[in-house]
Design a protein around this motif. Structure first.
Motif, PDB file in Angstrom:
ATOM      1  N   LEU A  31       0.846  -1.183   0.000  1.00  0.00           N
ATOM      2  CA  LEU A  31       0.000   0.000   0.000  1.00  0.00           C
ATOM      3  C   LEU A  31       0.883   1.233   0.000  1.00  0.00           C
ATOM      4  O   LEU A  31       2.065   1.164   0.307  1.00  0.00           O
ATOM      5  CB  LEU A  31      -0.894   0.033   1.249  1.00  0.00           C
ATOM      6  CG  LEU A  31      -1.678  -1.221   1.632  1.00  0.00           C
ATOM      7  CD1 LEU A  31      -2.374  -1.014   2.972  1.00  0.00           C
ATOM      8  CD2 LEU A  31      -2.684  -1.585   0.557  1.00  0.00           C
ATOM      9  N   ASP A  32       0.296   2.379  -0.335  1.00  0.00           N
ATOM     10  CA  ASP A  32       0.931   3.657  -0.042  1.00  0.00           C
ATOM     11  C   ASP A  32      -0.087   4.525   0.678  1.00  0.00           C
ATOM     12  O   ASP A  32      -1.153   4.048   1.073  1.00  0.00           O
ATOM     13  CB  ASP A  32       1.544   4.316  -1.285  1.00  0.00           C
ATOM     14  CG  ASP A  32       0.510   4.815  -2.298  1.00  0.00           C
ATOM     15  OD1 ASP A  32      -0.708   4.828  -1.982  1.00  0.00           O
ATOM     16  OD2 ASP A  32       0.913   5.202  -3.404  1.00  0.00           O
ATOM     17  N   ALA A  33       0.226   5.788   0.884  1.00  0.00           N
ATOM     18  CA  ALA A  33      -0.654   6.649   1.674  1.00  0.00           C
ATOM     19  C   ALA A  33      -1.996   6.887   0.988  1.00  0.00           C
ATOM     20  O   ALA A  33      -2.974   7.245   1.638  1.00  0.00           O
ATOM     21  CB  ALA A  33       0.035   7.978   1.953  1.00  0.00           C
ATOM     22  N   GLN A  34      -2.063   6.673  -0.333  1.00  0.00           N
ATOM     23  CA  GLN A  34      -3.295   6.932  -1.074  1.00  0.00           C
ATOM     24  C   GLN A  34      -4.129   5.681  -1.338  1.00  0.00           C
ATOM     25  O   GLN A  34      -5.346   5.761  -1.486  1.00  0.00           O
ATOM     26  CB  GLN A  34      -2.981   7.608  -2.422  1.00  0.00           C
ATOM     27  CG  GLN A  34      -2.603   9.072  -2.319  1.00  0.00           C
ATOM     28  CD  GLN A  34      -1.188   9.260  -1.803  1.00  0.00           C
ATOM     29  OE1 GLN A  34      -0.272   8.571  -2.231  1.00  0.00           O
ATOM     30  NE2 GLN A  34      -1.013  10.179  -0.878  1.00  0.00           N
ATOM     31  N   GLY A  35      -3.482   4.528  -1.444  1.00  0.00           N
ATOM     32  CA  GLY A  35      -4.255   3.343  -1.776  1.00  0.00           C
ATOM     33  C   GLY A  35      -3.402   2.120  -2.026  1.00  0.00           C
ATOM     34  O   GLY A  35      -2.233   2.054  -1.632  1.00  0.00           O
TER      35      GLY A  35
END
Length: 196
Positions: free
Chosen positions: A53-57
């Motif tokens: 994952l990353d901070a957005q999705g």
């Protein structure tokens, strides 16, 4: 860099699972391969099939693990598919990669499906790879095809796949091997199709 890391760590609270920040060592983004190499491997407990994952999705999942590094396939890879849910209607379907880091395709939606541009897609949790309710993308194009059974629906990934420098490895205790050994890490989820 601190802001990026803070955003990543904030996203772990939303997921509520054990997670580890990994640095992207190299990027392979072309129509045939959409992959990252990461600086985490068996010694960190990374396993094949693990969600990224990353901070957005949602970013992708691990497909190969070595002692100190690993390789991840992105959700936009042409060989990747993942179960998603429309946040507005709870309609479930599959999002597949197109070999383009800015596009996903939703090939199994009928012409009369309640789908609109701007609809948010989130992980359904089916398959046990990705935590449920995490952003996958937004619908950017809906083209009805009355002469065919299915509409042409395109979504834009929520994650900044072509700009990420770090990602988050998430542990799903129901899927993760009990110990970071070569046999258990390589023996589970050897095909990308396990995400489907």
């Amino acid at each position: 860099e601190n802001d990026r890391l803070r955003q990543l760590l904030d996203s772990t609270e939303r997921v509520g699972l054990r997670a580890l920040v990994a640095e992207i060592l190299s990027v392979d983004l072309n129509p045939y391969r959409q992959r990252f190499d990461l600086n985490r491997g068996l010694t960190d407990g990374v396993y094949v099939g693990q969600a990224l994952l990353d901070a957005q999705g949602v970013v992708g999942q691990i497909v190969r693990v070595d002692a100190f590094t690993s390789e991840a396939v992105l959700i936009t890879d042409a060989d990747h598919a993942l179960p998603v849910t429309f946040n507005r209607t709870n309609l479930r379907t599959i999002a597949v990669g197109l070999g383009d880091s800015s596009r996903l395709r939703l090939p199994y939606l009928t012409n009369n499906a309640d789908v609109k541009e701007g609809d948010l897609l989130v992980t359904s949790g089916l398959g046990g790879v990705f935590p449920p309710g995490y952003p996958v993308g937004r619908v950017v194009e809906v083209r009805l095809q009355p002469e065919q059974s299915f509409a042409e629906v395109i979504a834009e990934p929520a994650s900044a796949l072509d700009r990420d420098r770090e990602v988050l490895l998430v542990w799903n205790e129901q899927v993760a091997p009990p110990s970071p050994t070569g046999s258990s890490a390589r023996g589970r989820g050897s095909k990308v199709a396990d995400a489907r």
